[in-house]
Motif scaffolding. Structure first.
Motif, short mmCIF file in Angstrom:
data_model
loop_
_atom_site.label_atom_id
_atom_site.label_comp_id
_atom_site.label_asym_id
_atom_site.label_seq_id
_atom_site.Cartn_x
_atom_site.Cartn_y
_atom_site.Cartn_z
N UNK A 65 12.18 57.66 53.21
CA UNK A 65 13.05 56.48 53.27
C UNK A 65 14.09 56.52 52.15
N UNK A 66 14.72 57.66 52.00
CA UNK A 66 15.60 57.89 50.87
C UNK A 66 16.74 56.89 50.77
N UNK A 67 17.36 56.55 51.90
CA UNK A 67 18.49 55.61 51.86
C UNK A 67 18.04 54.25 51.33
N UNK A 68 16.87 53.79 51.75
CA UNK A 68 16.35 52.50 51.28
C UNK A 68 16.10 52.54 49.79
N UNK A 69 15.48 53.62 49.31
CA UNK A 69 15.21 53.75 47.88
C UNK A 69 16.52 53.71 47.09
N UNK A 70 17.53 54.43 47.55
CA UNK A 70 18.82 54.47 46.86
C UNK A 70 19.48 53.11 46.80
N UNK A 71 19.46 52.40 47.92
CA UNK A 71 20.09 51.07 47.95
C UNK A 71 19.35 50.11 47.02
N UNK A 72 18.02 50.18 47.02
CA UNK A 72 17.24 49.29 46.15
C UNK A 72 17.52 49.59 44.68
N UNK A 73 17.54 50.88 44.31
CA UNK A 73 17.74 51.22 42.90
C UNK A 73 19.16 50.94 42.45
N UNK A 74 20.13 51.49 43.13
CA UNK A 74 21.51 51.32 42.68
C UNK A 74 22.01 49.90 42.91
N UNK A 75 21.51 49.25 43.97
CA UNK A 75 21.84 47.83 44.15
C UNK A 75 21.32 46.98 43.01
N UNK A 76 20.12 47.33 42.51
CA UNK A 76 19.57 46.61 41.35
C UNK A 76 20.45 46.82 40.12
N UNK A 77 20.93 48.05 39.93
CA UNK A 77 21.84 48.30 38.80
C UNK A 77 23.10 47.48 38.92
N UNK A 78 23.65 47.38 40.12
CA UNK A 78 24.87 46.60 40.32
C UNK A 78 24.65 45.14 39.96
N UNK A 79 23.58 44.55 40.47
CA UNK A 79 23.31 43.13 40.22
C UNK A 79 23.00 42.88 38.75
N UNK A 80 22.16 43.72 38.15
CA UNK A 80 21.83 43.54 36.74
C UNK A 80 23.07 43.70 35.87
N UNK A 81 23.88 44.70 36.17
CA UNK A 81 25.10 44.91 35.40
C UNK A 81 26.11 43.80 35.59
N UNK A 82 26.24 43.30 36.81
CA UNK A 82 27.25 42.29 37.10
C UNK A 82 26.96 40.97 36.38
N UNK A 83 25.70 40.53 36.41
CA UNK A 83 25.38 39.26 35.73
C UNK A 83 25.56 39.39 34.22
N UNK A 84 25.29 40.58 33.68
CA UNK A 84 25.50 40.79 32.25
C UNK A 84 26.98 40.86 31.91
N UNK A 85 27.76 41.54 32.75
CA UNK A 85 29.20 41.66 32.50
C UNK A 85 29.90 40.31 32.55
N UNK A 86 29.48 39.44 33.45
CA UNK A 86 30.03 38.09 33.51
C UNK A 86 29.85 37.38 32.17
N UNK A 87 28.65 37.50 31.60
CA UNK A 87 28.37 36.81 30.33
C UNK A 87 29.18 37.41 29.18
N UNK A 88 29.35 38.72 29.19
CA UNK A 88 30.12 39.37 28.12
C UNK A 88 31.58 38.93 28.16
N UNK A 89 32.15 38.92 29.35
CA UNK A 89 33.55 38.51 29.49
C UNK A 89 33.75 37.03 29.18
N UNK A 90 32.77 36.20 29.52
CA UNK A 90 32.91 34.78 29.28
C UNK A 90 33.05 34.46 27.80
N UNK A 91 32.43 35.25 26.93
CA UNK A 91 32.59 35.05 25.49
C UNK A 91 34.07 35.17 25.10
#
Length: 542
Positions: free
Chosen positions: A330-356
């Protein structure tokens, strides 16, 4: 009468600061800031390298004696003095405003390169469907995808020649970021985390559960958690624990000060801090289990030991995990879960950094949010796309990251702790502010941790890092690159601290138009938009 007019009428014509709709929204948003890329790709390897299961002891000690105390420290400043870092420090004591601008400079630097990693993760989410990296994940990432030219090493110059497959996703990431920031605290910043964090948790839990079913997962977990008790006698292990806690909680560079300024006056700040601190550490532990279960599978498939495939940072995300994905069912599913998690984790952090950065400029100039986002956010985006969208972007990212994190963040937090504790002596004021409406009271122990323990730990971390960079340079890069983009970044931050402080607070600034002691509940009674009712249902946020 519109909402802003009603707010001014309810408070005698003085503007009231934007606020979160409730304490829950604040907690989720603060967790979104704290849970970032470092939780996923830094903590597992740090644990593995520093005693395995035994590392959890110094990690917990560091969380209780440094992480949560400085989280309270940031909350106290932002919540009591109701402003972005420069405004909050200015209200705390006029002589400390420069600390706030120093932290703003660090956030600007981080925002420039952090967006690039999110863009890479977005691209790799798409690549997961076809395994575009083929049989050579490392060669694909550095060669075909980034088209990295090795700039800054062995005399090679740096180039900003645009790389389409890197640059255009970066443009898209910035467009989404600026739209979310322009929407404001409630409809933009909070909403991103309220939606993103639950999705991130579900995706990552699914990834962890899947990883645990792979052959060799137990071998990876044994490598991670088997305790090396002798490591507890190594001072470097304890320093690593304090360093990890410090970098993972989004403390010391203005984020939590800014977010706490959007809390209602009668808020349980320490209770919220405990939730945020332990939620972040829980996610790190979850990340460690998922990552090392997957690395155990990779080692098993390759017939090697776990230590031969274990890595951190970009190597883990864009080389090791694509290799795992290629081997896994199920390689495609694993990739979407992992890299999608990176996107979401990075995005919420980047919002906070820019807001400062945006909140600080908005407070100082009195510009509207839309104008501030357009000017400041636009400048950050253009800088990011030019420097990180080119063939030498990886060099610039690596050097600026090393200096802005290890010297900028640590130096700014050390400065704040020492000046507030020993120069302007405002810890009693902050203690009273924390205890006013909070369920968990702080006292002499907290003050000792902030004024003594924290400066010692941060000072030692800073001395070690500066000594290493002066004596050995950094990363094998040419001296001029380290000086220009490394030490130059620190000079930029220091210069911004001076210029930002000298720039006058005008009549339209938050210093003149916002009352830090205004009662937002008065606004809630005339706000017809519904959030006020939600706030009252939460019992004044306590």
């Amino acid at each position: 009468m519109n909402r802003s007019s009603a707010a001014r009428a309810a408070t005698g014509g003085v503007k009231v600061r934007e606020t979160f709709t409730g304490r829950k929204a604040f907690i989720i948003t603060a967790v979104g800031s704290a849970v970032g890329l470092g939780n996923i790709w830094r903590f597992p390897y740090i644990t593995y390298e520093n005693g395995g299961g035994a590392f959890l002891i110094p990690y917990l000690v560091a969380l209780l004696t440094a992480g949560i105390p400085i989280l309270f420290f940031d909350y106290a400043i932002g919540h009591r003095f109701r402003g972005s870092p420069p405004l909050a420090f200015r209200r705390l004591h006029p002589a400390t405003e420069f600390i706030g601008w120093f932290q703003v400079g660090v956030c600007f630097l981080i925002s420039v390169y952090y967006a690039a990693i999110i863009a890479w993760a977005c691209s790799y989410t798409w690549f997961s469907f076809t395994q575009a990296w083929g049989d050579d994940a490392e060669g694909f990432f550095f060669g075909e995808y980034l088209q990295y030219d090795g700039g800054g090493t062995e005399g090679a110059g740096l180039s900003v020649d645009f790389v389409a497959q890197v640059g255009w996703p970066l443009v898209a990431v910035w467009a989404v970021l600026l739209v979310c920031l322009a929407a404001g605290v409630r409809r933009g910043i909070a909403m991103v985390s309220i939606i993103g964090i639950p999705v991130l948790v579900v995706m990552f839990v699914a990834l962890v559960v899947y990883s645990l079913t792979l052959e060799g997962a137990g071998m990876g977990l044994d490598a991670l958690f088997t305790p090396d008790w002798a490591a507890l006698g190594d001072p470097s292990v304890w320093i690593a624990a304090y360093g990890q806690i410090f970098f993972t909680l989004s403390v010391g560079f203005g984020i939590m000060i800014t977010y706490a300024s959007y809390l209602k006056r009668r808020s349980n700040t320490t209770g919220s801090g405990l939730v945020v601190g332990f939620a972040n550490s829980s996610f790190e532990l979850l990340a460690g289990i998922g990552v090392f279960a997957a690395l155990g599978f990779l080692a098993f498939a390759a017939g090697t030991a776990v230590d031969e495939v274990a890595s951190s940072g970009l190597g883990l995300a864009f080389v090791a995990f694509p290799t795992i994905i290629s081997e896994a069912p199920l390689s495609a599913l694993v990739g979407v879960l992992f890299f999608g998690s990176l996107v979401l984790a990075g995005f919420t952090s980047q919002i906070s950094i820019l807001e400062v950065v945006i909140a600080s400029v908005k407070d100082k100039t009195g510009w509207s949010r839309l104008v501030t986002v357009a000017v400041v956010g636009g400048a950050s985006a253009v800088t990011s796309i030019i420097l990180l969208g080119g063939v030498s972007g990886l060099t610039i990212l690596d050097v600026v990251d090393a200096f802005s994190n290890n010297i900028g963040i640590v130096g700014g937090a050390l400065l704040a702790a020492v000046v507030v504790s020993w120069v302007v002596r405002k810890l009693p004021v902050l203690t009273a502010g924390l205890n006013e409406h909070s369920s968990f009271k702080v006292g002499i122990v907290w003050r000792v941790l902030i004024s003594v323990v924290l400066p010692v730990v941060l000072g030692w971390l800073l001395i070690l890092d500066v000594r290493d960079k002066i004596s050995a340079g950094y990363g094998g890069y040419d001296t001029w690159v380290v000086i220009g983009f490394g030490w130059g970044a620190i000079v930029f931050v220091a210069a911004l601290a001076v210029v930002g402080t000298l720039f006058p607070w005008g009549g339209r600034s938050a210093m003149s138009t916002e009352d830090p002691d205004a009662d937002e509940d008065a606004v809630a009674t005339v706000d017809t938009g519904g959030p006020g009712d939600a706030d009252r249902r939460e019992g004044g946020e306590r």
